[in-house]
Design a protein around this motif. Structure first.
Motif, short mmCIF file in Angstrom:
data_model
loop_
_atom_site.label_atom_id
_atom_site.label_comp_id
_atom_site.label_asym_id
_atom_site.label_seq_id
_atom_site.Cartn_x
_atom_site.Cartn_y
_atom_site.Cartn_z
N GLY A 98 27.05 0.22 -14.81
CA GLY A 98 26.82 -0.46 -16.08
C GLY A 98 28.05 -1.18 -16.58
N TRP A 99 29.20 -0.53 -16.44
CA TRP A 99 30.45 -1.16 -16.87
C TRP A 99 30.74 -2.42 -16.05
CZ3 TRP A 99 35.14 2.13 -18.69
CH2 TRP A 99 34.74 2.96 -19.72
N ILE A 100 30.48 -2.37 -14.75
CA ILE A 100 30.74 -3.55 -13.92
C ILE A 100 29.82 -4.70 -14.31
CG2 ILE A 100 30.56 -4.45 -11.57
CD1 ILE A 100 31.61 -1.70 -10.60
N TYR A 101 28.53 -4.41 -14.49
CA TYR A 101 27.62 -5.48 -14.91
C TYR A 101 28.01 -6.03 -16.29
CZ TYR A 101 24.44 -4.52 -11.01
OH TYR A 101 23.90 -4.39 -9.76
N ALA A 102 28.44 -5.15 -17.19
CA ALA A 102 28.89 -5.62 -18.50
C ALA A 102 30.13 -6.49 -18.36
CB ALA A 102 29.18 -4.42 -19.42
N LEU A 124 44.03 -6.11 -5.62
CA LEU A 124 45.26 -6.63 -6.21
C LEU A 124 45.18 -6.68 -7.74
CD1 LEU A 124 46.22 -9.55 -3.77
CD2 LEU A 124 47.49 -7.43 -4.18
N LEU A 125 43.99 -6.98 -8.25
CA LEU A 125 43.80 -6.97 -9.71
C LEU A 125 43.56 -5.58 -10.26
CD1 LEU A 125 41.55 -10.11 -10.38
CD2 LEU A 125 43.92 -9.78 -11.05
N ALA A 126 42.83 -4.76 -9.49
CA ALA A 126 42.39 -3.47 -10.03
C ALA A 126 43.45 -2.38 -9.96
CB ALA A 126 41.13 -3.00 -9.29
N TRP A 127 44.33 -2.41 -8.93
CA TRP A 127 45.22 -1.26 -8.77
C TRP A 127 46.18 -1.09 -9.95
CZ3 TRP A 127 50.42 -1.03 -8.92
CH2 TRP A 127 51.17 -2.16 -8.59
N PRO A 128 46.75 -2.16 -10.55
CA PRO A 128 47.61 -1.90 -11.71
C PRO A 128 46.82 -1.33 -12.89
CG PRO A 128 48.04 -4.09 -10.80
CD PRO A 128 46.78 -3.60 -10.18
N VAL A 129 45.57 -1.79 -13.07
CA VAL A 129 44.74 -1.25 -14.15
C VAL A 129 44.43 0.21 -13.87
CG1 VAL A 129 42.61 -1.53 -15.47
CG2 VAL A 129 43.73 -3.54 -14.47
N PHE A 130 44.11 0.51 -12.62
CA PHE A 130 43.82 1.89 -12.21
C PHE A 130 45.04 2.78 -12.44
CE2 PHE A 130 42.85 4.81 -8.40
CZ PHE A 130 42.13 5.68 -9.21
N LEU A 131 46.21 2.31 -12.00
CA LEU A 131 47.44 3.07 -12.17
C LEU A 131 47.77 3.23 -13.65
CD1 LEU A 131 49.49 4.39 -10.29
CD2 LEU A 131 50.88 2.32 -10.46
N GLU A 132 47.53 2.17 -14.42
CA GLU A 132 47.73 2.23 -15.87
C GLU A 132 46.87 3.33 -16.49
OE1 GLU A 132 46.46 -0.49 -19.73
OE2 GLU A 132 46.64 -1.42 -17.76
N GLN A 133 45.61 3.40 -16.05
CA GLN A 133 44.71 4.41 -16.59
C GLN A 133 45.12 5.82 -16.15
OE1 GLN A 133 42.10 3.72 -18.85
NE2 GLN A 133 43.34 1.87 -18.83
N ILE A 134 45.64 5.94 -14.92
CA ILE A 134 46.11 7.25 -14.45
C ILE A 134 47.26 7.72 -15.34
CG2 ILE A 134 47.32 8.46 -12.60
CD1 ILE A 134 45.74 6.83 -10.61
N PHE A 135 48.27 6.86 -15.52
CA PHE A 135 49.42 7.24 -16.34
C PHE A 135 48.99 7.54 -17.77
CE2 PHE A 135 52.49 4.66 -13.47
CZ PHE A 135 52.58 5.74 -12.61
N PHE A 195 37.17 1.49 -15.67
CA PHE A 195 37.80 0.43 -16.45
C PHE A 195 38.53 -0.56 -15.56
CE2 PHE A 195 41.34 -1.27 -19.04
CZ PHE A 195 40.60 -1.88 -20.04
N ALA A 196 39.14 -0.05 -14.49
CA ALA A 196 39.85 -0.93 -13.56
C ALA A 196 38.89 -1.92 -12.91
CB ALA A 196 40.56 -0.11 -12.49
N PHE A 197 37.75 -1.42 -12.45
CA PHE A 197 36.77 -2.31 -11.82
C PHE A 197 36.17 -3.28 -12.82
CE2 PHE A 197 36.28 1.40 -8.74
CZ PHE A 197 37.07 0.79 -7.77
N GLN A 198 35.89 -2.81 -14.03
CA GLN A 198 35.33 -3.69 -15.05
C GLN A 198 36.31 -4.80 -15.41
OE1 GLN A 198 35.10 -2.53 -19.27
NE2 GLN A 198 32.90 -2.96 -19.17
N THR A 199 37.58 -4.43 -15.61
CA THR A 199 38.61 -5.42 -15.95
C THR A 199 38.78 -6.44 -14.84
OG1 THR A 199 39.78 -3.77 -17.28
CG2 THR A 199 41.03 -5.72 -16.60
N ALA A 200 38.82 -5.95 -13.60
CA ALA A 200 38.99 -6.86 -12.47
C ALA A 200 37.82 -7.83 -12.35
CB ALA A 200 39.14 -6.05 -11.18
#
Length: 466
Positions: A390-394, A22-33, A308-313
């Protein structure tokens, strides 16, 4: 207008996997666009030739360096907003949003002024060839005018993501990129005959080439910045702020923001300064190498979408979980995010390796650039799994407020591995661009090992004392 409802991250009756998505999909879609439209943007400029591509990209490392301070303030805002939401303190969230806007005025505006003042000095420092100097300087000047709006959207999007609203950044960034491409189409090319579904007609155009690309970018930035301001002040929601009140600076809160943001700021500055040195070495290889490096990084950005979506979430999930005093929930979120991230990036890396030439050929017709960039892209395909981990741990450490360790790791790996060995391989041993990508792969692996060690220590759970 209906009141905007936010995701209840800390409700343990919800599925962990569902909450992550629910948190990651808008970020993922944002990155796709953003990436797909960015591809179109790059292809439009790339169609003008290698010189146009180099004019637009030669200054990027220094521009990232100058903007790093403002962007890094968003780390502190996201972390503290997430913890305030987890603790149920809506007034603190609103106060943090006011402080985010004040930071734009106090720091963002002066840095934009510096960029304007140095618009011609920057490409010179980066070793731009004489044939692209004028167009690179013009591009920098025009984009710098719109950059304050970009700073506004980045800061407010940091707050939105902190309280679990990842849809607003999706809408704002999509608007920015669509506006950018539309105006690119109108401003880059001259008036010409085009055919759509067999129907031919005259398409008006300004024929401004690189200057047109800069104007389109600045307009897109302005649209995004104004949209996020409207959301912050006028859209109904739990955290809507007011124009007439809340502008008093809180010294304690400001100190907290800077305590978390300063290491992130230094991290970005070290990364950007290292990038400047590496880019100068790449520039010494010639314009084709500059263009190939830029297009490889643009193509690789497809992998940044899920990463980026997973890191942001995970940053929001960890921040809110710790704010609600549920560290075990934070650990569950991290574990699930890692599993999903690795699976996704395995497929992404495979695609980058197999389709390297086809992807690069989208951006440029130059066969020399295609050959070199494709070789580099195949190396970056092997980075995808260590990079996302690495991004997720960061992201975990940022969400917990443990930003110092991120800084130490970034500074050490960027300078002692990526920068040092890239410069040596190019300037001393005579290797080319592909060798720098191999060095970057090694750096990503070393960084992952260090971040994993920090995560396993559990120190991050108490990085911010209540």
């Amino acid at each position: 207008m209906a009141k905007r409802r936010n995701i209840n991250v800390t409700d343990e009756s919800n599925s962990v996997l569902k909450t992550i998505f629910l948190l990651a999909w808008p970020v993922f879609l944002e990155q796709i666009f953003t990436t797909l439209i960015g591809y179109a943007d790059t292809a439009m400029v790339g169609s003008l030739g290698a010189n146009a591509t180099a004019s637009v990209t030669i200054s990027q490392p220094i521009l990232m360096f100058l903007n790093g301070a403002v962007m890094s303030l968003g780390v502190g805002i996201t972390t503290l907003v997430a913890r305030a939401v987890g603790a149920g303190d809506s007034e603190l969230v609103k106060k943090l949003m006011h402080h985010a806007i004040m930071a734009i005025v106090l720091i963002g505006l002066p840095l934009s002024g510096v960029t304007i003042a140095l618009h011609r000095v920057i490409p010179k420092i980066m070793g731009a060839a004489p044939e692209i100097m004028d167009s690179a300087a013009t591009y920098n000047l025009i984009v710098a005018i719109g950059r304050i709006f970009m700073t506004t959207s980045m800061m407010l999007n940091s707050a939105f993501r902190g309280y679990g609203d990842t849809k607003t950044p999706l809408i704002g960034n999509t608007m920015m990129n669509i506006v950018n491409v539309v105006f690119n189409f109108l401003l880059i090319y001259p008036t010409r005959e085009i055919s759509v579904f067999g129907i031919r007609f005259t398409m008006p155009g300004a024929g401004l080439e690189v200057k047109g690309a800069a104007i389109a970018t600045a307009i897109g930035m302005a649209v995004s910045g104004l949209f996020t301001l409207w959301v912050a002040f006028f859209r109904k929601g739990d955290y809507t702020i007011h124009i007439r009140s809340g502008w008093k600076i809180d010294p304690v809160l400001t100190k907290q923001i800077f305590r978390i943001s300063l290491p992130a700021m230094l991290e970005r500055l070290f990364m950007s300064s290292a990038g400047i040195i590496t880019s100068r070495s790449i520039a010494s290889l010639g314009t084709v190498n500059v263009a190939a490096n830029s297009l490889c990084l643009t193509a690789e950005s497809i992998s940044f979408m899920p990463a980026f979506a997973f890191q942001t979430a995970v940053t929001t999930l960890v921040g809110q979980s710790l704010g609600a005093k549920k560290p075990d929930l934070a650990t569950r979120f991290v574990r699930t995010t890692l599993i999903v991230g690795v699976i996704v990036m395995a497929f992404t890396g495979t695609g980058l390796f197999i389709l390297a030439r086809q992807i690069i050929s989208i951006f440029t017709p130059d066969l020399g650039v295609i050959d070199l960039a494709a070789q580099c892209l195949r190396v970056t395909a092997f980075m995808q799994i260590p990079q996302v981990m690495g991004w997720i741990y960061a992201g975990v450490l940022r969400g917990a407020g443990d930003t110092k360790f991120n800084f130490y790791v970034t500074a050490a790996t960027n300078w002692l591995i990526r920068t040092l060995w890239s410069v040596l391989l190019i300037r001393v041993f005579g290797f080319g661009l592909v060798a720098t990508m191999v060095v970057t792969l090694i750096e990503e692996i070393v960084r992952l090992v260090l971040l994993y060690w920090r995560y396993r220590s559990g120190v991050w759970k108490t990085a911010i004392k209540d």
